[in-house]
Design an enzyme around this catalytic site. Structure first.
Site, PDB file in Angstrom:
ATOM      1  N   ASP A 130      10.912  -6.430  -6.822  1.00  0.00           N
ATOM      2  CA  ASP A 130      10.104  -7.526  -7.391  1.00  0.00           C
ATOM      3  C   ASP A 130       9.584  -7.088  -8.764  1.00  0.00           C
ATOM      4  OD1 ASP A 130       8.814  -9.986  -7.580  1.00  0.00           O
ATOM      5  OD2 ASP A 130       7.058  -9.346  -6.439  1.00  0.00           O
ATOM      6  N   ASP A 190       2.773  -2.800  -7.084  1.00  0.00           N
ATOM      7  CA  ASP A 190       3.213  -3.863  -6.179  1.00  0.00           C
ATOM      8  C   ASP A 190       4.550  -3.519  -5.523  1.00  0.00           C
ATOM      9  OD1 ASP A 190       3.035  -6.191  -4.840  1.00  0.00           O
ATOM     10  OD2 ASP A 190       3.313  -7.528  -6.552  1.00  0.00           O
ATOM     11  N   LYS A 202      -6.347  -2.716  -2.220  1.00  0.00           N
ATOM     12  CA  LYS A 202      -5.478  -3.882  -2.028  1.00  0.00           C
ATOM     13  C   LYS A 202      -5.536  -4.277  -0.573  1.00  0.00           C
ATOM     14  CE  LYS A 202      -0.813  -5.646  -2.962  1.00  0.00           C
ATOM     15  NZ  LYS A 202       0.456  -5.413  -3.681  1.00  0.00           N
TER      16      LYS A 202
HETATM   17  N1  LIG Z   1      -3.851   0.238  -8.911  1.00  0.00           N
HETATM   18  C1  LIG Z   1      -4.196  -0.765  -9.706  1.00  0.00           C
HETATM   19  N2  LIG Z   1      -4.887  -0.522 -10.853  1.00  0.00           N
HETATM   20  C2  LIG Z   1      -5.234  -1.554 -11.663  1.00  0.00           C
HETATM   21  N3  LIG Z   1      -4.960  -2.842 -11.417  1.00  0.00           N
HETATM   22  C3  LIG Z   1      -4.274  -3.135 -10.294  1.00  0.00           C
HETATM   23  C4  LIG Z   1      -3.855  -2.131  -9.384  1.00  0.00           C
HETATM   24  N4  LIG Z   1      -3.197  -2.719  -8.364  1.00  0.00           N
HETATM   25  C5  LIG Z   1      -3.212  -4.036  -8.621  1.00  0.00           C
HETATM   26  N5  LIG Z   1      -3.848  -4.303  -9.781  1.00  0.00           N
HETATM   27  C6  LIG Z   1      -4.076  -5.643 -10.364  1.00  0.00           C
HETATM   28  O1  LIG Z   1      -4.026  -6.598  -9.335  1.00  0.00           O
HETATM   29  C7  LIG Z   1      -2.931  -7.498  -9.531  1.00  0.00           C
HETATM   30  C8  LIG Z   1      -2.292  -7.840  -8.188  1.00  0.00           C
HETATM   31  O2  LIG Z   1      -1.754  -6.677  -7.597  1.00  0.00           O
HETATM   32  P1  LIG Z   1      -0.318  -6.705  -6.931  1.00  0.00           P
HETATM   33  O3  LIG Z   1       0.686  -7.204  -7.899  1.00  0.00           O
HETATM   34  O4  LIG Z   1      -0.105  -5.370  -6.326  1.00  0.00           O
HETATM   35  O5  LIG Z   1      -0.569  -7.725  -5.738  1.00  0.00           O
HETATM   36  P2  LIG Z   1       0.139  -9.098  -5.366  1.00  0.00           P
HETATM   37  O6  LIG Z   1      -0.554  -9.607  -4.167  1.00  0.00           O
HETATM   38  O7  LIG Z   1       1.590  -8.937  -5.281  1.00  0.00           O
HETATM   39  O8  LIG Z   1      -0.222  -9.987  -6.571  1.00  0.00           O
HETATM   40  P3  LIG Z   1       0.718 -11.019  -7.317  1.00  0.00           P
HETATM   41  O9  LIG Z   1       0.915 -12.117  -6.368  1.00  0.00           O
HETATM   42  O10 LIG Z   1      -0.127 -11.383  -8.511  1.00  0.00           O
HETATM   43  O11 LIG Z   1       1.981 -10.287  -7.676  1.00  0.00           O
HETATM   44  C9  LIG Z   1      -2.009  -6.781 -10.510  1.00  0.00           C
HETATM   45  O12 LIG Z   1      -1.267  -7.655 -11.292  1.00  0.00           O
HETATM   46  C10 LIG Z   1      -2.979  -5.991 -11.347  1.00  0.00           C
HETATM   47  O13 LIG Z   1      -3.519  -6.825 -12.354  1.00  0.00           O
HETATM   48 MG   LIG Z   2       2.216  -8.440  -8.087  1.00  0.00          MG
END
Ligand SMILES: Nc1ncnc2c1ncn2[C@@H]1O[C@H](COP(=O)(O)OP(=O)(O)OP(=O)(O)O)[C@@H](O)[C@H]1O
Ligand SMILES: [Mg+2]
Length: 292
Positions: A223, A240, A96
């Protein structure tokens, strides 16, 4: 000057054995999408908590290969990264990467950080002013906040991805998947699934337990929704977590908890769960009763 084979072997004999080491040549990672494993580049405190899972690769000779983007988010992008040892083990992880605020289309409300202890450092002042350096620092701070939350939640036994390492704005963690070994796929977000009644009920119990553990330790996800929960087969995994807030230290901690309860309960009701079970006020008071 020429040396006879005899004198050469004498020289070799004279070498202190402690200076002799095994040497193995590795090909430099030359492709643009490869790098040496960054595991040993980061400080020990930036590496995941012990005991470490068996799949973790800590070999100095491991190479990281980009496998492509998984998801573009509001403030970070999630990529798949393979860490592999030549002729040895390999593992795919989720990377990430937080964008600096100029490239983010989401500006966090300062209510998340209220009551959070901070230091008056050059970084903090730059982040507050919003200079270019400050924006990168702010992205690093969100990455760091998520790193700390993941480590804490993992150590409490909560269902979160194992936090592998943090390096600036990049967080490496366990990739949550479904499907058999060798043919794994990213687990869907809960919002994309239609579980049958039994699975739905089991997910709700898992979620309530996880939220209760967090509340008992004074933290709230902040969240939580069916978009930040992954359905890994029978198991629900919470993701997240940069905005995890203090239930008590943050003046709005209770509001965040109630909002999390409302978001998840609304989703469970929309999938057919008994409204008396998936009731946000009932869940909220249950959680507070176990927390205090
Ligand atoms: N450890 C993980 N394993 C599998 N998929 C993941 C993982 N971390 C994140 N994802 C995928 O990536 C997406 C985005 O990750 P995350 O929600 O942490 O980031 P974000 O920047 O807050 O995104 P959003 O704005 O969509 O909430 C998740 O909805 C999931 O589909
Ligand atoms: Mg998210």
């Amino acid at each position: 000057m020429s040396s006879s084979p005899d004198s050469l072997s004498q020289t070799t004999d004279a070498i202190d054995p402690s200076f002799v080491f095994d040497f193995r040549a590795y090909d430099e990672p030359d492709a643009l999408d490869q790098r040496w494993s960054t595991w040993h580049d980061v400080e020990p405190l930036c590496r995941g908590p012990e005991p470490r899972p068996a799949w973790l690769i800590t070999d100095r000779a491991a190479i990281d290969t980009e496998l492509g983007i998984l998801k573009t988010g509001k403030e970070a992008d999630v990529f798949l990264l393979e860490r592999a040892v030549d002729d040895g083990p390999s593992v795919v992880m989720a990377a990430k990467r937080y964008r600096d605020i100029t490239h983010s289309n989401f500006h966090r409300n300062s209510s998340y950080t209220e009551g959070r202890r901070g230091k008056d450092t050059r970084e903090a002042r730059a982040a507050a002013k919003g200079t270019r350096f400050g924006r990168t620092v702010a992205a690093g701070q969100w990455a760091n906040a998520e790193w700390e939350s993941l480590k804490l939640c993992w150590s409490l036994g909560l269902p979160v991805p194992y936090p592998v390492q943090i390096d600036g704005t990049e967080l490496l963690m366990e990739w949550i998947t479904v499907g058999p070994e060798g043919d794994r796929e990213t687990a869907p977000r809960l919002a994309q699934t239609r579980p049958d009644a039994d699975l739905l009920a089991s997910y709700f119990v898992q979620l309530r337990e996880a939220m209760a553990t967090m509340a008992q330790h004074g933290i709230v996800h902040g969240d939580l929704s069916a978009y930040n929960l992954l359905a890994a087969g029978d198991r629900l995994v919470i993701i997240d977590l940069p905005q995890v807030v203090d239930l008590v230290g943050n003046p709005q901690g209770m509001d965040f908890l109630l909002r999390d309860c409302a978001n998840v309960c609304a989703w469970f009701r929309s999938k057919g769960m008994d409204p008396d079970v998936a009731d946000e006020h009932a869940l909220f008071s249950d959680l507070l009763a176990t927390a205090f």
